[in-house]
Design a protein around this motif. Sequence first.
Motif, PDB file in Angstrom:
ATOM      1  N   GLU A 172      98.037 -13.016 -34.705  1.00 19.61           N
ATOM      2  CA  GLU A 172      96.685 -13.512 -33.913  1.00 19.61           C
ATOM      3  C   GLU A 172      96.000 -14.601 -34.609  1.00 19.61           C
ATOM      4  O   GLU A 172      95.934 -15.582 -33.880  1.00 19.61           O
ATOM      5  CB  GLU A 172      95.791 -12.315 -33.580  1.00 19.61           C
ATOM      6  CG  GLU A 172      96.457 -11.231 -32.713  1.00 19.61           C
ATOM      7  CD  GLU A 172      96.492 -11.722 -31.244  1.00 19.61           C
ATOM      8  OE1 GLU A 172      95.609 -12.238 -30.870  1.00 19.61           O
ATOM      9  OE2 GLU A 172      97.670 -11.638 -30.841  1.00 19.61           O
ATOM     10  N   ARG A 173      95.975 -14.726 -35.990  1.00 22.45           N
ATOM     11  CA  ARG A 173      95.366 -15.778 -36.741  1.00 22.45           C
ATOM     12  C   ARG A 173      96.129 -17.147 -36.295  1.00 22.45           C
ATOM     13  O   ARG A 173      95.464 -18.159 -36.497  1.00 22.45           O
ATOM     14  CB  ARG A 173      95.008 -15.330 -38.098  1.00 22.45           C
ATOM     15  CG  ARG A 173      96.371 -15.298 -38.883  1.00 22.45           C
ATOM     16  CD  ARG A 173      95.901 -14.942 -40.364  1.00 22.45           C
ATOM     17  NE  ARG A 173      97.189 -14.764 -41.178  1.00 22.45           N
ATOM     18  CZ  ARG A 173      98.052 -14.027 -41.406  1.00 22.45           C
ATOM     19  NH1 ARG A 173      97.642 -12.892 -40.678  1.00 22.45           N
ATOM     20  NH2 ARG A 173      99.109 -13.929 -42.069  1.00 22.45           N
ATOM     21  N   MET A 184      96.128 -19.914 -44.319  1.00 19.77           N
ATOM     22  CA  MET A 184      97.062 -19.588 -43.401  1.00 19.77           C
ATOM     23  C   MET A 184      98.699 -20.392 -43.627  1.00 19.77           C
ATOM     24  O   MET A 184      98.308 -21.595 -43.921  1.00 19.77           O
ATOM     25  CB  MET A 184      96.703 -20.006 -42.141  1.00 19.77           C
ATOM     26  CG  MET A 184      97.607 -20.019 -40.668  1.00 19.77           C
ATOM     27  SD  MET A 184      96.829 -20.385 -39.322  1.00 19.77           S
ATOM     28  CE  MET A 184      95.177 -19.637 -39.368  1.00 19.77           C
ATOM     29  N   ASP A 205      95.627 -18.598 -33.012  1.00 15.38           N
ATOM     30  CA  ASP A 205      94.181 -19.108 -32.705  1.00 15.38           C
ATOM     31  C   ASP A 205      94.242 -20.424 -33.644  1.00 15.38           C
ATOM     32  O   ASP A 205      93.520 -21.311 -33.254  1.00 15.38           O
ATOM     33  CB  ASP A 205      93.160 -18.165 -33.679  1.00 15.38           C
ATOM     34  CG  ASP A 205      93.121 -16.608 -33.122  1.00 15.38           C
ATOM     35  OD1 ASP A 205      93.118 -16.678 -31.579  1.00 15.38           O
ATOM     36  OD2 ASP A 205      92.372 -15.757 -33.341  1.00 15.38           O
ATOM     37  N   TRP A 206      94.904 -20.520 -34.698  1.00 16.68           N
ATOM     38  CA  TRP A 206      95.022 -21.952 -35.446  1.00 16.68           C
ATOM     39  C   TRP A 206      95.551 -22.782 -34.369  1.00 16.68           C
ATOM     40  O   TRP A 206      95.254 -23.993 -34.230  1.00 16.68           O
ATOM     41  CB  TRP A 206      95.913 -21.767 -36.563  1.00 16.68           C
ATOM     42  CG  TRP A 206      96.370 -22.983 -37.274  1.00 16.68           C
ATOM     43  CD1 TRP A 206      95.752 -23.779 -37.895  1.00 16.68           C
ATOM     44  CD2 TRP A 206      97.676 -23.419 -36.815  1.00 16.68           C
ATOM     45  NE1 TRP A 206      96.528 -24.956 -38.489  1.00 16.68           N
ATOM     46  CE2 TRP A 206      97.663 -24.472 -37.409  1.00 16.68           C
ATOM     47  CE3 TRP A 206      98.801 -23.144 -36.215  1.00 16.68           C
ATOM     48  CZ2 TRP A 206      98.916 -25.392 -37.521  1.00 16.68           C
ATOM     49  CZ3 TRP A 206      99.945 -23.888 -36.223  1.00 16.68           C
ATOM     50  CH2 TRP A 206     100.038 -25.253 -36.651  1.00 16.68           C
TER      51      TRP A 206
END
Length: 317
Positions: free
Chosen positions: A51-52, A1, A55-56
């Motif tokens: 979205e990821r 990420m 969430d992170w």
Amino acid sequence: MQLPRISVASWMEADLSDFNIDAPRWDQCTFLGRVKHFFNITDPRTVLVPERELDWAKVMVEQSRMGTVPPGTQVEQLFYAKKLYDSAFHPDTGHKMNVIGRMSFQVPGGMIITGFMLQFYRTMPAVIFWQWVNQSFNALVNYTNRNAASPTSVRQMAVSYITATTTAVATAVGMNMLTKRAPPLVGRWVPFAAVAAANCVNIPMMRQQELIQGICVKDRNHNEIGHSRRAAAIGITQVVISRITMAAPGMILLPVLMERLEKLRFVQRVRVLHAPLQVLLSGCFELPVSYLEPELQDTIKAKYREPVPHVYFNKGL
């Protein structure tokens, strides 16, 4: 990420032992500090964050609260994570909010809808359609940013939505009929009247459970004291006034500007640009304890040895 870019200076080893991620980054006792805070969490660019990465951000915020951030984590990374968290997750429930209902979507979403309402006001079908779109948008925003401590039933939401939409459409249609012989500029102000009337109905209806049960009030250390219906009434009233006030500059001044621009020969020749031009141009609260219910004041006096001058509550947005 991919993590956010940070300056070379910030890569220096930071001591995060005393770092409080929930502490305001800017002084909230000053107007400028509050402006910076809300600009930060309503940044429209956060709508485009994957979205990821959101969430992170939630994981980083939760780890920071527990004091278990990964080694090498920088303060700027935590600030960035908190910005994403505040923009996308509900302050009461911690659940991820739908994109359209987030306050970070209000600038682009509001600009588009306001621009089209102000452009397409001449025909009855257009008036009805765009008022319906606006109230659907408002209902979703109100529900998304509700005070989650006072749950709203599906029936209440449906009644609120139908009532507000009916009010807005009826106001717009009625005023359109009354202003047919009035100067063109007056007709351009009809959408604002409809929006103001609908806000006076939609927000109290959507959040009526707060008026019935009250909302949670806390001391300055975020300790829950009790529930107050008066705080709910004050909070909802302020939200209604602020929504109307925020809409006023664009929906009152912009029609005046467009009325003049449309008289120019160049603008008259490129009518297809009128709607985009309209869109482009549209571009926790403190409460004195003395305002609360007498029984809640007695509870506060019995619970605290020292006088408590103010309590705090989430009035919603």
